[in-house]
Write a protein that holds these residues in place. Structure first.
Motif, PDB file in Angstrom:
ATOM      1  N   THR A   1      70.130  81.248 129.428  1.00  0.00           N
ATOM      2  CA  THR A   1      70.443  81.253 128.005  1.00  0.00           C
ATOM      3  C   THR A   1      69.986  82.582 127.411  1.00  0.00           C
ATOM      4  O   THR A   1      68.812  82.946 127.521  1.00  0.00           O
ATOM      5  CB  THR A   1      69.740  80.083 127.287  1.00  0.00           C
ATOM      6  N   MET A   2      70.936  83.312 126.784  1.00  0.00           N
ATOM      7  CA  MET A   2      70.625  84.622 126.230  1.00  0.00           C
ATOM      8  C   MET A   2      70.984  84.671 124.749  1.00  0.00           C
ATOM      9  O   MET A   2      71.904  83.987 124.292  1.00  0.00           O
ATOM     10  CB  MET A   2      71.388  85.716 126.985  1.00  0.00           C
TER      11      MET A   2
ATOM     12  N   GLN B   1      71.022  90.111 123.777  1.00  0.00           N
ATOM     13  CA  GLN B   1      70.898  90.188 125.231  1.00  0.00           C
ATOM     14  C   GLN B   1      72.266  90.139 125.905  1.00  0.00           C
ATOM     15  O   GLN B   1      72.502  90.819 126.903  1.00  0.00           O
ATOM     16  CB  GLN B   1      70.017  89.035 125.737  1.00  0.00           C
ATOM     17  N   GLN B   2      73.187  89.347 125.359  1.00  0.00           N
ATOM     18  CA  GLN B   2      74.534  89.304 125.917  1.00  0.00           C
ATOM     19  C   GLN B   2      75.227  90.650 125.782  1.00  0.00           C
ATOM     20  O   GLN B   2      75.905  91.125 126.709  1.00  0.00           O
ATOM     21  CB  GLN B   2      75.352  88.213 125.207  1.00  0.00           C
ATOM     22  N   THR B   3      75.055  91.306 124.630  1.00  0.00           N
ATOM     23  CA  THR B   3      75.665  92.623 124.424  1.00  0.00           C
ATOM     24  C   THR B   3      75.090  93.654 125.385  1.00  0.00           C
ATOM     25  O   THR B   3      75.830  94.453 125.988  1.00  0.00           O
ATOM     26  CB  THR B   3      75.455  93.075 122.971  1.00  0.00           C
TER      27      THR B   3
ATOM     28  N   THR C   1      73.694  93.122 128.301  1.00  0.00           N
ATOM     29  CA  THR C   1      74.150  92.818 129.668  1.00  0.00           C
ATOM     30  C   THR C   1      75.574  93.295 129.875  1.00  0.00           C
ATOM     31  O   THR C   1      75.921  93.859 130.930  1.00  0.00           O
ATOM     32  CB  THR C   1      74.047  91.306 129.923  1.00  0.00           C
TER      33      THR C   1
END
Length: 522
Positions: free
Chosen positions: A489-490, A494-496, A498
């Motif tokens: 779970t991010m 954090q998703q950006t 990655t």
């Protein structure tokens, strides 16, 4: 002349051997004759070979023949070793599960049930052929632990007659057959499969009654202080769970397997006390969970305490304090020590007791109670309740008892005939357990609530105690684990990051390394 006869016998023997092999594929019903022909052909070939012994000896005197014989011997030796290793491995199977939560291994409870099978069990899976694999991995483990287990896979679309015979209504149905009894499961999870197997093995219906009318906790309450999680676990172990208002009864129901008194806030009535005594005299099973006398709990429960004293159990007028650091709250006791008993056999999981009192066994009576749960050495029984809010400290002179202290006790005794009735007959089968009256007492009723159902040891210990009371020792074990959630779970940031690292940064570094290498070689 002799050589011609031997040569003819050799050709006849070869023909018999090939003919026997052909018969096994073309006419299997003639296998008996094929075996005779094969042995006869082998004998004729051996006879022909012995007749050519001079030629064989002359051949092996050559250097190339000797080298060829050595090479052939090496190949045959390697082949023999490989065959021997595979033969041993097929009978001495060993597996290792390297997953974090042991998801590919069966639980201790399932293994116990499988190893206790006394007759053949057949699992019949009805599903599409493309879905067989999701059942196969699990059921192969069942067959691995018991030679009594067999598994058959049936596609109801291609074999509709069998599907109709079993009355299959949906895909993914598993039918469990044992000794003429049939159970159905519509899941591939270990919990559901083992639960279905337990139901198929059960010869009688077992009921757990939760006493009501004295402020006890509700078995079907889904709030944090209810017992609905435990009730669900008991149902999976093939128990029926019901409420019992004993004041409205003349006696404890005859079909009661176990009676649970879970956290009473008022004392039981004298008439109810007599009913419970009579019930225990008929090989009854009783579990009592009593909280310490603080907050809404009464200062004393004389009738409950009198019943427990008759069974060699004394409730402490205290609160167990734990300063081991396992939790941030000293009033929450943590136990990891379990004295030897059938309930805690091979049980090594932490259990948590929020606001518990001591439960001490009393020796010297006609019954022999046994401690089943002890707290750590960094705990003690605090007798000064006021210090819980101001700061706790061990005061041995003030009546505190240093740890480890007992918070749960179990006791059993042979069944006694109640007044006015005949003694119960002895078991007619050697395999059946002798009737016993059994009592388990915990010094805390909150440890079994929904609020602490997430602590793996708490519900397992409670269920083990119920199974011991019901004289179902084969079900005392660690139950199947739920699959661990392995998802990551991010946050949006954090998703950006990655995304940028995988799409831009890493390819840019690879490109830069290529350019640098080209430049240096240039």
């Amino acid at each position: 002349m002799l050589q011609r006869i031997l040569s003819l016998l050799g050709w006849i023997g070869t023909a018999l051997v090939f003919g026997a092999v052909a018969i096994r594929f073309v006419r299997p019903e003639w296998n008996q004759y094929a075996s005779w022909g094969a042995w006869a052909g082998f004998a004729l070939v051996v006879l022909y070979t012995l007749g050519q012994w001079r030629e064989i000896v002359n051949y092996f005197r050559r250097r190339q023949a000797r080298y060829g014989a050595l090479a052939t011997t090496g190949v045959l030796a390697a082949l023999a070793i490989a065959v021997g290793v595979n033969y041993v491995a097929s009978r001495q199977n060993k597996r290792w599960d390297l997953t974090a939560n042991q998801q590919n291994s069966l639980s201790e409870q399932t293994v116990k049930v499988l190893q206790g099978l006394q007759g053949p069990v057949k699992f019949t899976v009805f599903d599409r052929q493309t879905e067989f694999d999701r059942f196969r991995n699990r059921l192969n483990e069942y067959a691995y632990y018991s030679r009594h287990v067999s598994v058959e896979y049936v596609d109801p679309d291609t074999r509709p007659v069998i599907a109709k015979e079993y009355e299959i209504q949906q895909y993914g149905t598993v039918v469990i057959d044992y000794m003429g009894k049939r159970e159905r499961v519509t899941s591939d999870s270990e919990q559901d499969l083992t639960n279905g197997l337990i139901k198929a093995l059960s010869t009688q219906e077992r009921k757990v009654y939760f006493l009501q009318g004295h402020g006890e906790k509700e078995p079907n309450d889904t709030e944090r202080d209810g017992y609905s999680a435990l009730s669900g676990m008991l149902r999976r172990d093939n128990y029926m769970v019901e409420r019992l208002v004993l004041a409205q009864q003349k006696e404890v129901p005859a079909d009661a397997t176990v009676v649970v008194i879970g956290g009473p806030t008022s004392d039981i009535l004298p008439a109810e006390l007599d009913m419970l005594r009579a019930y225990l005299g008929r090989a009854g099973k009783l579990m009592v969970l009593v909280d310490p006398p603080i907050g809404s709990a009464p200062k004393a429960l004389p009738n409950v305490e009198a019943l427990l004293k008759e069974w060699g159990v004394t409730l402490g007028n205290n609160v167990v304090v734990d300063v081991s650091g396992a939790t941030n709250e000293p009033s929450i006791a943590v136990a990891a020590t379990y004295p030897l008993h059938a309930i805690t056999e091979q049980f090594a999981t932490l259990t948590i007791y929020p606001v518990a009192r001591t439960v001490e066994p009393v020796t010297g009576g006609t019954r022999t109670p046994t401690t089943i749960v002890e707290t750590s050495r960094a705990s003690w029984a605090e007798s000064n309740f006021a210090s819980l809010s101001t700061g706790v400290a061990l005061d041995a002179e003030g009546g505190d008892k240093a740890g480890p202290v007992s918070v749960a006790v179990a006791v059993s005794a042979p069944a006694e005939a109640p007044t006015g009735t005949a003694a119960q007959p002895a078991s007619t089968k050697a395999s059946e357990p002798k009737p016993e009256a059994r009592v388990v007492v915990f010094g805390d009723s909150d440890f079994a609530t929904n609020a602490y159902a997430g602590v793996p040891g708490n519900p397992n210990l409670f269920a083990n105690a119920v199974n011991w009371l019901a004289q179902q020792e084969n079900l005392i074990a660690i139950r199947p684990k739920e699959s661990a959630d392995r998802r990551v779970t991010m946050t949006p940031r954090q998703q950006t990051m990655t995304f940028l690292a995988s799409i831009l940064l890493i390819p840019a570094l690879v490109f830069a390394a290529g350019v640098f290498t080209w430049w240096r070689r240039r």
